[in-house]
Structures are given as structure tokens and as C-alpha cells.
Design a protein around this motif. Structure first.
Motif, PDB file in Angstrom:
ATOM      1  N   THR A 117       0.188   5.639  -4.279  1.00 49.97           N
ATOM      2  CA  THR A 117      -0.987   5.667  -3.687  1.00 49.97           C
ATOM      3  C   THR A 117      -1.820   4.791  -2.608  1.00 49.97           C
ATOM      4  O   THR A 117      -2.920   5.283  -2.434  1.00 49.97           O
ATOM      5  CB  THR A 117      -1.864   5.801  -5.135  1.00 49.97           C
ATOM      6  N   LYS A 118      -0.781   4.028  -2.296  1.00 50.94           N
ATOM      7  CA  LYS A 118      -1.327   3.039  -1.550  1.00 50.94           C
ATOM      8  C   LYS A 118      -0.409   2.725  -0.386  1.00 50.94           C
ATOM      9  O   LYS A 118       0.429   1.768  -0.656  1.00 50.94           O
ATOM     10  CB  LYS A 118      -2.077   1.721  -1.903  1.00 50.94           C
ATOM     11  N   HIS A 126       0.229   0.797  -8.218  1.00 52.88           N
ATOM     12  CA  HIS A 126      -0.126   1.885  -7.317  1.00 52.88           C
ATOM     13  C   HIS A 126       1.258   2.852  -7.303  1.00 52.88           C
ATOM     14  O   HIS A 126       0.891   3.932  -6.467  1.00 52.88           O
ATOM     15  CB  HIS A 126       0.127   1.146  -5.981  1.00 52.88           C
TER      16      HIS A 126
END
Length: 540
Positions: free
Chosen positions: A267-268, A276
């Protein structure tokens, strides 16, 4: 006295039942009514013969009944057409022998298609594997078995297709299909099915592979493959993929990470930290498919799509669509998922191609020899004895000389007689004899040629020959090398009134396309590799 008399009556009845087939039939009918007391074949018929008549009237009636009963018992024996329905009068009505034995291998009819849409129906047991079905079709159609024949599951309503692994049960695959779906089983070759065991360096590029633990020194592709087969360690496959958002038509480019527990996305950016990473899909209860019409049906950004589909019947909403930037990337992802899902089973399929679960595979049949790199070597026939040429430089020079010698001979093929210089008809015939060859595809487009090669596997040396669309007088050799498809134009040249074919601007000439293909099957020449496997449209 009453008890002994009844015993005598029963004994007489049993004796009569044994002696008369008709009485046995009565016994069977009584059993069908299900009353245990009716199993004895009417002992009162014979009991009255043992008792003295009380008076003359009753005695006459008894004599008449006795005579009538004896006439019935003395009738000629009638063969029983259903002996399995009869049994001893003392056998239980629910005896196991009265019921047929359960068949543990129920049979079912399946339909298998070839690429030209011809089909064949097969009656197979419920536990037959994909490899066994392929072996059955190979034997019935007298094909050469080079272990590349494969069964495919084709889902036209979703535009998906996948390879059915050799150990999978075909009936289980069919049981997941919907009643109204027009799904099909296809039978064709897949040269890349186990190619990653032979050349793992083509399947796991360095920029896509990392390791969950620290490793000392460089890891070879063979070691990466061994890690996939091990249950303790595994390499991580990572990279960017286009993912289709659930319930939307838009696609988003996300960083993905493949581990033994499933497929995750970050997600990052490219962060691999657990906080993440978000779970995307597992592959224990899902199958991975190639997307054939991703651009048209799902609006994919590239033609290299694949997806996860649940084992049970599901619609487009249940699909988890992904799309890679290039073919090598898609091949890496799909190969790694296959290895993580099936593990050592794939290696056993590769090492023991005739080993099936159903027991109907022909393990006693030795595989027929097929053309491969190990069976084709450069030979020198110029001396009194032939010899194998081991020096590559010498082999190349001999190949060039042999090509020039073939040009000078002007040989006539397929029994055509006459002078080599006289016949424009012979040249025309030589130009056309390639049409009967399985590797020649008449008028197909460049895209169709690429599709056929991709279907049968991006393995070095997979090829076909086709007519050129840009120039009707030329041909094109399309072949696979290093997981890429390359096209080479075959140009006709004329010399002393005869037509020849060449790939290298006239340095090596051939009287027809058959000579050209046979030459490059033995010699690399100007091609990136030798021609090994041809793409053919088979008919069932």
C-alpha cells in the motif's frame, strides 16, 4: 406328535423345493413379497399326503388333489432365465448377494477438442488423470509422444485458459463447470510445460527474485528452483503489476510480492514491511489462468494478463485480474505460482510422465523417439565413413558448403523425373510441396502466428512457416528464442532459370522449403538457435 408331524411336513416341503425348479421360482416370488414365513414352498401341498382321510369323501378329494399336485411336480424342468433372483429358502431376504456390487470406477463421457475444432468423445473412469487422457488420445491417433501433449481448460465466456496439470483428475475439473457454460477441453502441445526444469535461467530474471533470508554469494537459477521445491525456504517474486479493482473497470499499477502463503501487494510504494502489505489472493483453492482477451473483455492495458479464479463455479466478479508489462514477467509470476501450489508433484510429473493415479496409464509403453537437440548432430559424409563433427567452427563451415552443394545439385523431389534445367513445371512443383507439411500454415497473420507459438510454449526452437502478407511471393519463418518471437523472411531467388529459397541473402540456397527447414533443424546458421519443435494444427 403335533410337533413331529409339523417337522415332517417342513422337511417334505424343503425336499420338494430342492427337487422342483418351479417350486424354486415360487420361493423367489415369496421372497419378493418380503414375508419370512412365506419362504417355505407351501409345505401343506405334501403334508396332506401323509394324513389318512377321515372318510371316503374327503379321501377321494384328497386323492384328486394329491394326483393334481404330483402332476404339477412331475412337469418337465423349465430353465430359469433369472437364476440370480433365486436363493435358498433359508437365505435372508436382505442378503448381500442379491444386490449388485458397487462399481468404484464409474465411467463418464468427456469431449476433447483440437485446435481445428474437431472433437472426439471418450468414455473414461472417474479417477482418470489429465496425463492418462493425453496418453489415450496419443495412442488412438498414432501421434509421437514427446511428453509435451497437454490438456487445456478453455473458458470462452470469460476469455480464460489454463493448463490442466498431469496429475489433476479430469472429472473433478468438469464438476466445477456451470450447467449453461460452453467450456471446452483442448488437446494440443505445450513445449513450455516443464521447460523451467531444463532452463530455469529464462524463467526467473534477477530483478524479480529476492530472498526472505540472507544468502551468502550469488544464487544460481537451479538453486532458486530447488528453493521452490523445498518446504522450508522459498524465494520471493516481486514487481509491478496492473490490477483490476473489484467492481470497477479501471486498472491500477501496484507493487506485488509473492510468498508461500499467498500474493500480497504494498500500500506504500515498494515497501515490504508487514504493516504495508495487504493480502490479495491465495492459490490453494484457486487456479491461475491466462487471459486471452484481456484488452477486449476487461480493458487490460497490455496483452499479458492472467488471473486467479476460485475452483468452484464463479462469474466475472469472482476473478482477480492482473496484467504484466511483458511476456517474461507474466511467465515468471505464473511459473512461481505453479511451483508454490504443487511443489514436488510437478517435479514427479516431469520425471515420471507415465505415472498416473488412475492406474490406466501405459507405463509399459516406451516413449517413441522425437526430434530434439540431443538426437540431431552435425555429420560429415564426405569421406568413406561418416563422422560426427564436434568442433562448432568446422560444423558451420561444413553447413555452408553443404548448402552450396544442394544448390548445385538441383535435385527433383517426390518422384519428379526429367532434366534439371528443363522444367519450369518441376520448379513450380518444388515451390508447392511444402503445403502438405505440418509446420506450414498457409495464410495466417503475424498476430495469429504469435498466438500459436505462445499457445504451444515460448521454448527455444518452436517455429512455423507461413505466407508473407506484405509480399505474396515470399514466406516467413516465425520462431521462438529467449521467450521472444522473431520473424525471418524467406526470399525466393532465381539462378539459371531455377528458383531457390534463402534466409541469408543468397549465401545458402535451397530448392524448396522442406530442404530449408531440414537444414536449419540440423544447423543453427543465421538463426539464433536450431529449429526444434514445429507448431501444427492437429485433428482428432
Amino acid at each position: 406328535m403335533t410337533t413331529s408331524l409339523q417337522d415332517g411336513q417342513s422337511a417334505a416341503g424343503r425336499a420338494a423345493a430342492r427337487d422342483s425348479p418351479l417350486a424354486v421360482q415360487v420361493c423367489g416370488a415369496a421372497q419378493g413379497r418380503g414375508d419370512a414365513r412365506d419362504l417355505a414352498p407351501a409345505p401343506w401341498l405334501h403334508a396332506r399326503a401323509l394324513l389318512p382321510p377321515p372318510d371316503g369323501t374327503r379321501g377321494c378329494a384328497a386323492d384328486r388333489r394329491k394326483k393334481k399336485d404330483l402332476d404339477v411336480l412331475e412337469m418337465p424342468s423349465i430353465p430359469n432365465p433369472f437364476p440370480e433372483l433365486c436363493c435358498s429358502p433359508f437365505t435372508s431376504v436382505l442378503s448381500a448377494g442379491l444386490f449388485p456390487k458397487a462399481n468404484s470406477r464409474k465411467k463418464q463421457v468427456i469431449k476433447v477438442y483440437s485446435e481445428d475444432e474437431t472433437s472426439r468423445a471418450l468414455e473414461v473412469p472417474s479417477d482418470i488423470t489429465s496425463r492418462d487422457v493425453c496418453q489415450l488420445l496419443i495412442l488412438k491417433n498414432h501421434y509421437v509422444d514427446d511428453h509435451s501433449w497437454t490438456l487445456f481448460e478453455h473458458l470462452p465466456h470469460l476469455g480464460l485458459e489454463r493448463t490442466i496439470e498431469d496429475h489433476e483428475l479430469v472429472i473433478e475439473v468438469l464438476s466445477n463447470w456451470g450447467m449453461e457454460e460452453d467450456n471446452k477441453l483442448y488437446f494440443r502441445k505445450n513445449y513450455a510445460k516443464y521447460e523451467f526444469f531444463k532452463n530455469p535461467m529464462y524463467f526467473f530474471p534477477e530483478h524479480m527474485v529476492s530472498f526472505s533470508t540472507e544468502t551468502n554469494g550469488e544464487i544460481s537459477p537451479t538453486q532458486i528452483l530447488q528453493m521452490f521445491l523445498s518446504s522450508s525456504t522459498y524465494p520471493e517474486i516481486h514487481g509491478f503489476l496492473h490490477a483490476k479493482e473489484q467492481g470497477k473497470k479501471s486498472w491500477k499499477k501496484i507493487y506485488f510480492l509473492l510468498r508461500r502463503s499467498g500474493l500480497y501487494f504494498s500500500t506504500k510504494g515498494t515497501s515490504k514491511e508487514p504493516r504495508h502489505l495487504q493480502f490479495f489472493s491465495e492459490f490453494g483453492n484457486s487456479d491461475i489462468y491466462v487471459s486471452l482477451t484481456g484488452k477486449k473483455k476487461h480493458g487490460a492495458p497490455t496483452n499479458y494478463g492472467f488471473c486467479f479464479k476460485p475452483n468452484k463455479t464463479g462469474g466475472p466478479r469472482d476473478l482477480k485480474m492482473l496484467c504484466a508489462e511483458e511476456e517474461q514477467s507474466r511467465t515468471c509470476w505464473m511459473t512461481a505460482i505453479r511451483l508454490l501450489k504443487y511443489g514436488m508433484q510437478l517435479y514427479q510429473n516431469y520425471m515420471h510422465p507415465y505415472h498416473g493415479r488412475s492406474g490406466s496409464s501405459s507405463q509399459s509403453i516406451s516413449p517413441m523417439r522425437s526430434i530434439s537437440e540431443n538426437s540431431l548432430v552435425a555429420m560429415d559424409f564426405s569421406g568413406r565413413k561418416s563422422r560426427v563433427i564436434e568442433n562448432p567452427t568446422e560444423a558451420l563451415s561444413v553447413a555452408v558448403e553443404e548448402g552450396l552443394a544442394w544448390r548445385k545439385k538441383g535435385c527433383l523431389r517426390l518422384g519428379i523425373h526429367g532434366s534439371p534445367t528443363a522444367s519450369s513445371q518441376s520448379s513450380t512443383t518444388n515451390m508447392a510441396i511444402h503445403r502438405s507439411q505440418p509446420w506450414f500454415h498457409h495464410k495466417i497473420s503475424r498476430d495469429e502466428a504469435q498466438r500459436l507459438i505462445i499457445q504451444q510454449g515460448l521454448v527455444d526452437g518452436v517455429f512455423l512457416v507461413r505466407d508473407s502478407q506484405s509480399n505474396p511471393k515470399t514466406f516467413v519463418l516465425s520462431m521462438s528464442h529467449a521467450q521472444k518471437i522473431k520473424h525471418f523472411q524467406i526470399i525466393p531467388v532465381e539462378d539459371d532459370g531455377e528458383m531457390f529459397h534463402t534466409l541469408d541473402e543468397g549465401h545458402t540456397r535451397f530448392t524448396d522449403l522442406i530442404q530449408l527447414v531440414e537444414f536449419y533443424q540440423l544447423n543453427k546458421g543465421v538463426l539464433p538457435c536450431k529449429l526444434k519443435h514445429y507448431c501444427a494444427r492437429i485433428a482428432l
